[in-house]
Design a protein around this motif. Structure first.
Motif, PDB file in Angstrom:
ATOM      1  N   THR A  26      10.642  17.973   5.110  1.00  9.44           N
ATOM      2  CA  THR A  26      11.626  17.863   4.039  1.00  9.44           C
ATOM      3  C   THR A  26      11.142  18.632   2.821  1.00  9.44           C
ATOM      4  OG1 THR A  26      10.642  15.886   3.048  1.00  9.44           O
ATOM      5  CG2 THR A  26      12.248  15.548   4.832  1.00  9.44           C
ATOM      6  N   LEU A  27      12.048  18.895   1.916  1.00  9.52           N
ATOM      7  CA  LEU A  27      11.680  19.595   0.682  1.00  9.52           C
ATOM      8  C   LEU A  27      10.676  18.767  -0.114  1.00  9.52           C
ATOM      9  CD1 LEU A  27      12.103  22.005  -1.197  1.00  9.52           C
ATOM     10  CD2 LEU A  27      14.038  20.759  -2.220  1.00  9.52           C
ATOM     11  N   VAL A  28      10.848  17.453  -0.130  1.00  7.47           N
ATOM     12  CA  VAL A  28       9.909  16.579  -0.836  1.00  7.47           C
ATOM     13  C   VAL A  28       8.509  16.721  -0.257  1.00  7.47           C
ATOM     14  CG1 VAL A  28       9.301  14.177  -1.316  1.00  7.47           C
ATOM     15  CG2 VAL A  28      11.678  14.922  -1.525  1.00  7.47           C
ATOM     16  N   GLU A  29       8.394  16.710   1.061  1.00  7.11           N
ATOM     17  CA  GLU A  29       7.082  16.841   1.690  1.00  7.11           C
ATOM     18  C   GLU A  29       6.471  18.209   1.404  1.00  7.11           C
ATOM     19  OE1 GLU A  29       5.056  15.875   5.968  1.00  7.11           O
ATOM     20  OE2 GLU A  29       6.797  17.215   6.028  1.00  7.11           O
ATOM     21  N   ILE A  30       7.282  19.251   1.490  1.00  3.33           N
ATOM     22  CA  ILE A  30       6.781  20.602   1.234  1.00  3.33           C
ATOM     23  C   ILE A  30       6.253  20.719  -0.192  1.00  3.33           C
ATOM     24  CG2 ILE A  30       7.500  23.012   0.971  1.00  3.33           C
ATOM     25  CD1 ILE A  30       7.074  22.229   3.861  1.00  3.33           C
ATOM     26  N   LYS A  31       7.012  20.221  -1.149  1.00  2.12           N
ATOM     27  CA  LYS A  31       6.567  20.313  -2.542  1.00  2.12           C
ATOM     28  C   LYS A  31       5.309  19.494  -2.785  1.00  2.12           C
ATOM     29  CE  LYS A  31      10.920  21.471  -4.852  1.00  2.12           C
ATOM     30  NZ  LYS A  31      11.936  21.045  -5.844  1.00  2.12           N
ATOM     31  N   ALA A  32       5.210  18.351  -2.133  1.00  4.72           N
ATOM     32  CA  ALA A  32       4.044  17.487  -2.322  1.00  4.72           C
ATOM     33  C   ALA A  32       2.790  18.063  -1.703  1.00  4.72           C
ATOM     34  CB  ALA A  32       4.329  16.107  -1.730  1.00  4.72           C
ATOM     35  N   ASN A  33       2.927  18.801  -0.607  1.00  2.35           N
ATOM     36  CA  ASN A  33       1.759  19.253   0.138  1.00  2.35           C
ATOM     37  C   ASN A  33       1.439  20.729  -0.018  1.00  2.35           C
ATOM     38  OD1 ASN A  33       0.769  16.887   1.944  1.00  2.35           O
ATOM     39  ND2 ASN A  33       2.997  16.822   2.122  1.00  2.35           N
TER      40      ASN A  33
ATOM     41  N   GLY B 159       1.043  31.900  -4.337  1.00  4.17           N
ATOM     42  CA  GLY B 159       2.268  32.675  -4.183  1.00  4.17           C
ATOM     43  C   GLY B 159       3.012  32.396  -2.898  1.00  4.17           C
ATOM     44  N   ILE B 160       2.297  32.317  -1.787  1.00 10.04           N
ATOM     45  CA  ILE B 160       2.963  32.091  -0.513  1.00 10.04           C
ATOM     46  C   ILE B 160       3.556  30.683  -0.453  1.00 10.04           C
ATOM     47  CG2 ILE B 160       0.857  31.365   0.702  1.00 10.04           C
ATOM     48  CD1 ILE B 160       3.912  33.327   2.106  1.00 10.04           C
ATOM     49  N   GLY B 161       2.896  29.712  -1.067  1.00  9.36           N
ATOM     50  CA  GLY B 161       3.431  28.359  -1.089  1.00  9.36           C
ATOM     51  C   GLY B 161       4.735  28.289  -1.848  1.00  9.36           C
ATOM     52  N   ALA B 162       4.766  28.940  -3.020  1.00  8.62           N
ATOM     53  CA  ALA B 162       5.994  28.955  -3.812  1.00  8.62           C
ATOM     54  C   ALA B 162       7.106  29.698  -3.070  1.00  8.62           C
ATOM     55  CB  ALA B 162       5.723  29.611  -5.165  1.00  8.62           C
ATOM     56  N   PHE B 163       6.741  30.768  -2.400  1.00  6.91           N
ATOM     57  CA  PHE B 163       7.718  31.561  -1.642  1.00  6.91           C
ATOM     58  C   PHE B 163       8.338  30.738  -0.515  1.00  6.91           C
ATOM     59  CE2 PHE B 163       8.705  34.354   1.950  1.00  6.91           C
ATOM     60  CZ  PHE B 163       9.508  35.326   1.356  1.00  6.91           C
ATOM     61  N   LEU B 164       7.505  30.059   0.266  1.00  5.39           N
ATOM     62  CA  LEU B 164       8.001  29.253   1.376  1.00  5.39           C
ATOM     63  C   LEU B 164       8.837  28.071   0.875  1.00  5.39           C
ATOM     64  CD1 LEU B 164       4.827  29.240   3.654  1.00  5.39           C
ATOM     65  CD2 LEU B 164       6.909  30.593   3.966  1.00  5.39           C
ATOM     66  N   THR B 165       8.405  27.473  -0.230  1.00 14.46           N
ATOM     67  CA  THR B 165       9.162  26.367  -0.805  1.00 14.46           C
ATOM     68  C   THR B 165      10.534  26.833  -1.259  1.00 14.46           C
ATOM     69  OG1 THR B 165       7.115  25.297  -1.538  1.00 14.46           O
ATOM     70  CG2 THR B 165       9.159  24.591  -2.593  1.00 14.46           C
ATOM     71  N   GLU B 166      10.593  27.984  -1.896  1.00 18.48           N
ATOM     72  CA  GLU B 166      11.869  28.530  -2.352  1.00 18.48           C
ATOM     73  C   GLU B 166      12.792  28.823  -1.178  1.00 18.48           C
ATOM     74  OE1 GLU B 166      14.861  31.413  -2.838  1.00 18.48           O
ATOM     75  OE2 GLU B 166      12.963  31.958  -1.875  1.00 18.48           O
ATOM     76  N   ARG B 167      12.216  29.375  -0.099  1.00 19.52           N
ATOM     77  CA  ARG B 167      13.026  29.679   1.079  1.00 19.52           C
ATOM     78  C   ARG B 167      13.622  28.395   1.678  1.00 19.52           C
ATOM     79  NH1 ARG B 167      13.511  34.211  -0.350  1.00 19.52           N
ATOM     80  NH2 ARG B 167      12.994  36.132   0.786  1.00 19.52           N
TER      81      ARG B 167
ATOM     82  N   TYR C 231      17.755  27.101   1.679  1.00 26.86           N
ATOM     83  CA  TYR C 231      18.386  27.098   2.997  1.00 26.86           C
ATOM     84  C   TYR C 231      19.507  26.067   3.107  1.00 26.86           C
ATOM     85  CZ  TYR C 231      18.749  27.533   8.067  1.00 26.86           C
ATOM     86  OH  TYR C 231      19.197  27.763   9.349  1.00 26.86           O
ATOM     87  N   ALA C 232      19.417  24.990   2.316  1.00 29.65           N
ATOM     88  CA  ALA C 232      20.441  23.941   2.358  1.00 29.65           C
ATOM     89  C   ALA C 232      20.946  23.662   0.952  1.00 29.65           C
ATOM     90  CB  ALA C 232      19.868  22.662   2.970  1.00 29.65           C
ATOM     91  N   ASP C 233      22.233  23.375   0.848  1.00 27.16           N
ATOM     92  CA  ASP C 233      22.826  23.076  -0.451  1.00 27.16           C
ATOM     93  C   ASP C 233      22.493  21.663  -0.922  1.00 27.16           C
ATOM     94  OD1 ASP C 233      24.036  25.588  -0.556  1.00 27.16           O
ATOM     95  OD2 ASP C 233      25.810  24.883   0.519  1.00 27.16           O
ATOM     96  N   ASP C 234      22.266  20.763   0.022  1.00 28.76           N
ATOM     97  CA  ASP C 234      22.038  19.357  -0.311  1.00 28.76           C
ATOM     98  C   ASP C 234      20.846  18.851   0.486  1.00 28.76           C
ATOM     99  OD1 ASP C 234      22.109  16.688  -0.930  1.00 28.76           O
ATOM    100  OD2 ASP C 234      24.108  16.308  -0.108  1.00 28.76           O
ATOM    101  N   HIS C 235      19.762  18.478  -0.193  1.00 25.07           N
ATOM    102  CA  HIS C 235      18.546  18.009   0.473  1.00 25.07           C
ATOM    103  C   HIS C 235      18.447  16.484   0.504  1.00 25.07           C
ATOM    104  CE1 HIS C 235      16.337  21.786   1.244  1.00 25.07           C
ATOM    105  NE2 HIS C 235      17.109  22.246   0.271  1.00 25.07           N
ATOM    106  N   PHE C 236      19.491  15.804   0.106  1.00 25.23           N
ATOM    107  CA  PHE C 236      19.476  14.341   0.149  1.00 25.23           C
ATOM    108  C   PHE C 236      19.588  13.878   1.604  1.00 25.23           C
ATOM    109  CE2 PHE C 236      21.545  10.146   0.032  1.00 25.23           C
ATOM    110  CZ  PHE C 236      20.629   9.463  -0.766  1.00 25.23           C
ATOM    111  N   GLY C 237      18.583  13.162   2.081  1.00 24.52           N
ATOM    112  CA  GLY C 237      18.572  12.708   3.468  1.00 24.52           C
ATOM    113  C   GLY C 237      18.516  13.835   4.476  1.00 24.52           C
TER     114      GLY C 237
END
Length: 305
Positions: free
Chosen positions: A207-214, A220-228, A232-238
């Motif tokens: 999930t986006l929450v897990e990616i941002k936390a870890n 640079g590559i972490g920020a790039f992958l997180t942005e991608r 990718y999805a308009d709504d990350h809720f659930g």
């Protein structure tokens, strides 16, 4: 394509978990979605185990491209962006692949990636196979096998494609885009590790929450992958996103990351299902992935300087 199959003993030896440092190339439809970028970074962040010699752009066709060639070109450009974020030079390292899918079993699509794969495979030292990790339509690899069948003696193909053997069909994106290519590889007798999607690597959810936390300290590559992932999805809720492609890299890193077994190479039917024939050669096939172990390793490596 006429050639004698590898002797069974030799084939089975190549289907064992590889020891020592591994020479590999990565074939990727990097712009298709967001998991390829994670796989590229994962491979390049594992130099203690993987010697990545080249990256090939694979064709794809979906809403992110106007055709196979456009998908390949966009993937080529995305590979360059990933490498830029990692401070890795692309010259002599990244190659454009096929601009179309294979129309029939006699129709290889030549490209600089295909030519490089043939050259690199045929120059591989005895006893040191080149691992060809494919995480898109397998057009480039099938084309290379058609043009130079002798490469099957020098390579091991690791392909994320199709669905689990028990699944109701195998209408998976990588496979269904180029069925002649999939059949070519499955029929060729090349040492093959097959990594199915639904029912196997579909466990690799994040999930986006897990990616941002870890990956907050991954540079640079972490920020790039997180942005991608976020874009990718308009709504990350659930919402969770499967990062399938990292399973192909995980195969080469640790036997404790997955379960697999030897099976007879399956057949892709005209109905896009699996069929089985016990007279066919063996391949290795994944049946399970240890999701937490793989993501822990990925996050650890991405956070290293």
């Amino acid at each position: 394509m006429n050639r004698q199959p590898l002797p069974t003993a030799r084939l089975l030896e190549k289907l064992e978990f590889p020891k020592g440092k591994i020479r590999m190339v990565l074939d990727t439809d990097a712009y298709n979605e967001v998991d390829d970028q994670f796989a590229i970074a994962y491979a390049l962040k594992s130099p203690e185990r993987l010697q990545v010699e080249a990256i090939y752009a694979a064709p794809f066709l979906n809403k992110r491209s106007t055709g196979a060639g456009d998908g390949m070109e966009k993937s080529y450009e995305e590979i360059l962006r990933v490498l830029e974020q990692m401070g890795i030079a692309s010259e002599g390292f990244v190659y454009r692949g096929s601009t179309d899918f294979i129309v029939d079993a006699d129709g290889p699509v030549r490209s600089e990636a295909v030519d490089d794969l043939i050259r690199r495979a045929m120059s591989s030292p005895e006893g040191d196979p080149l691992y060809v990790v494919a995480i898109g339509a397998i057009t480039n690899i099938a084309s290379a096998i058609m043009l130079e069948p002798a490469i099957i003696e020098h390579i091991v193909v690791v392909w994320l494609g199709g669905h689990a053997l028990h699944w109701e069909d195998t209408k998976e994106f990588n496979l269904k885009q180029d069925v002649p290519a999939a059949r070519t590889v499955l029929d060729s007798g090349v040492p093959l590790v097959l990594i199915p999607c639904m029912g196997v690597t579909s466990h690799l959810l994040t999930t986006l929450v897990e990616i941002k936390a870890n990956m907050g300290d991954a540079g640079g590559i972490g920020a790039f992958l997180t942005e991608r992932l976020e874009a990718y999805a308009d709504d990350h809720f659930g919402y969770s996103k499967v990062i399938w492609d990292i399973a192909a890299i995980a195969y080469l890193l640790d036997e404790g990351f997955y379960k697999s077994s030897l099976i007879h190479s399956p057949i892709v039917t005209d109905q896009m299902t699996w069929s089985f024939d016990s007279s066919r050669h063996f391949i290795r096939c994944f049946s399970f992935v240890y999701r937490d172990r793989i993501f822990r390793d990925l996050f650890t490596k991405l956070n290293q300087g």
